[in-house]
Design an enzyme around this catalytic site. Structure first.
Site, PDB file in Angstrom:
ATOM      1  CE  LYS A   1      -4.079  -2.221   1.621  1.00 47.07           C
ATOM      2  NZ  LYS A   1      -4.752  -2.839   2.747  1.00 47.07           N
TER       3      LYS A   1
ATOM      4  CE  LYS B   1      -6.557 -10.741  -0.581  1.00 40.03           C
ATOM      5  NZ  LYS B   1      -6.989 -10.580   0.770  1.00 40.03           N
TER       6      LYS B   1
ATOM      7  CE  LYS C   1     -15.433  -8.084   0.200  1.00 38.74           C
ATOM      8  NZ  LYS C   1     -15.810  -7.878   1.590  1.00 38.74           N
TER       9      LYS C   1
END
Ligand code: AMP
Ligand code: TRP
Length: 336
Positions: free
Chosen positions: A112, A193, A196
């Site tokens: 991130k 993976k 959402k």
């Protein structure tokens, strides 16, 4: 007495089969032998952009998925993290014993930070510390999670050791309990993976309608050609899903066809879609029934959060006492 533990999921919308196979299925397996506290971890979710208006609905949506999947409120506790302020209080305490270098090397943070550059916020850096606080407040010795959470669990163990060394033995070292579907991959980008954040085509939600499931599976990435040889990530993922949703015979049948280079992916996908649809059917039905009773779900979350808070308060008192931070405690309790 059943041993207690905490696990949680962020309220980022409807849950998908990765969350189910990686985490919730283990929660359900363990709920007779362990006392599970299942958090909807909204303070984790606010570390990334979200819609404040949608948050209350997302909390209810997550609770609906927990209950529909089979969490039994008579055996387990459902709670909302921000309703138990001891979580953030505990996180502050753990902040004070955690070297910055430990959190800077956590893979999710590094990724991130690389993406966001200077706009990476303190919450993202402290994310695994808040998670460690969730875990230790209930003195969890096991924590059922998917494989992607292993680095966070490793850090939680290091923090626990640091705390126990400094202030005396207080917490067990939490071990990860990784379920059957440890790592379900995306249907459209099978090297990543299922998540959402990659968009609705890449995942199957527990609440997806049969037609939607069929469509998503039919468009899942596979190899071109008759099979055999080394499997591509997409095909491997479909076989993994088949091993989790279909019978052993079905799995072996398609594996044999693959090895004999006779597989037709459209047949395999049709069968897999059928089996996923029938496995998720009862969940979808329970969810539809429960969604008509939002007040019941809300009441469960309020009660569960109150129960969790009693335990969290107790642990925090013990922690503060060990740290020389318990002043006027009894007088304050009387005044409250
Ligand atoms: P999250 O949605 O990131 O809050 O994840 C909640 C739980 O689901 C964690 O225990 C994750 O490890 C697990 N999980 C999320 N995505 C997957 C996946 N694709 N495969 C297996 N487990 C997953
Ligand atoms: N970080 C976890 C995830 O994204 C969610 C989580 C928060 C959690 N606190 C936890 C999981 C405590 C297990 C225990 O999946």
């Amino acid at each position: 007495m059943r041993q207690r533990y905490f696990s949680g999921i962020q309220p980022t919308g409807k849950l998908h089969i990765g969350n189910y196979l990686g985490a919730i299925k283990s929660w359900i397996e363990l709920q007779d032998d362990y006392e599970g506290i299942f958090g909807i971890v909204d303070y984790h979710a606010i570390t990334e952009p979200y819609s404040p208006k949608e948050m209350p609905k997302r909390i209810i949506d997550t609770a609906l998925d927990y209950l529909a999947a089979g969490l039994d409120p008579a055996k387990s506790t459902l709670m909302v993290q921000s309703l138990v302020p001891e979580h953030t209080e505990m996180a502050w305490i753990l902040n004070s014993i955690t070297p910055v270098s430990w959190v800077e090397r956590v893979p999710t943070y590094k990724e991130k930070a690389r993406k966001l550059g200077v706009s990476v916020n303190m919450g993202l850096l402290g994310y695994p510390i808040l998670m460690a606080a969730d875990i230790v407040l209930y003195k969890s010795a096991v924590v059922p999670v998917g494989e992607d959470q292993l680095p966070h669990l490793e850090l939680a163990r290091e923090i626990v050791r640091a705390f126990n060394n400094r202030y005396g033995h207080t917490f067990p070292e939490p071990q990860a309990y990784v379920g059957v579907g440890a790592r379900i991959m995306s249907l459209t980008e099978p090297t990543k993976k299922m998540s959402k954040s990659l968009g609705p085509r890449n995942y199957i939600a527990l609440s997806d309608e049969p037609a939607v499931i069929r469509d998503k599976i039919s468009k899942a990435v596979t190899d071109i050609g008759p099979g055999g040889g080394e499997m591509s990530p997409g095909t491997k993922n479909l076989f993994n899903l088949m091993s989790l949703f279909s019978t052993k015979e079905t799995y072996q049948h398609f594996m044999r066809l693959y090895n004999e280079r006779k597989i037709r992916y459209s047949d395999m996908k049709q069968k897999l879609a059928d089996d996923i649809i029938s496995a998720l059917g009862p969940i979808r039905e329970r969810r539809a029934a429960l969604s008509l009773r939002p007040e019941y779900v809300k009441a469960l979350l309020i009660e569960g959060s109150k129960d969790a808070r009693k335990i969290a308060k107790q642990t925090l008192l013990e922690v503060k006492e060990k740290m020389g931070l318990l002043y006027f405690h009894e007088q304050l309790e009387e005044a409250a």
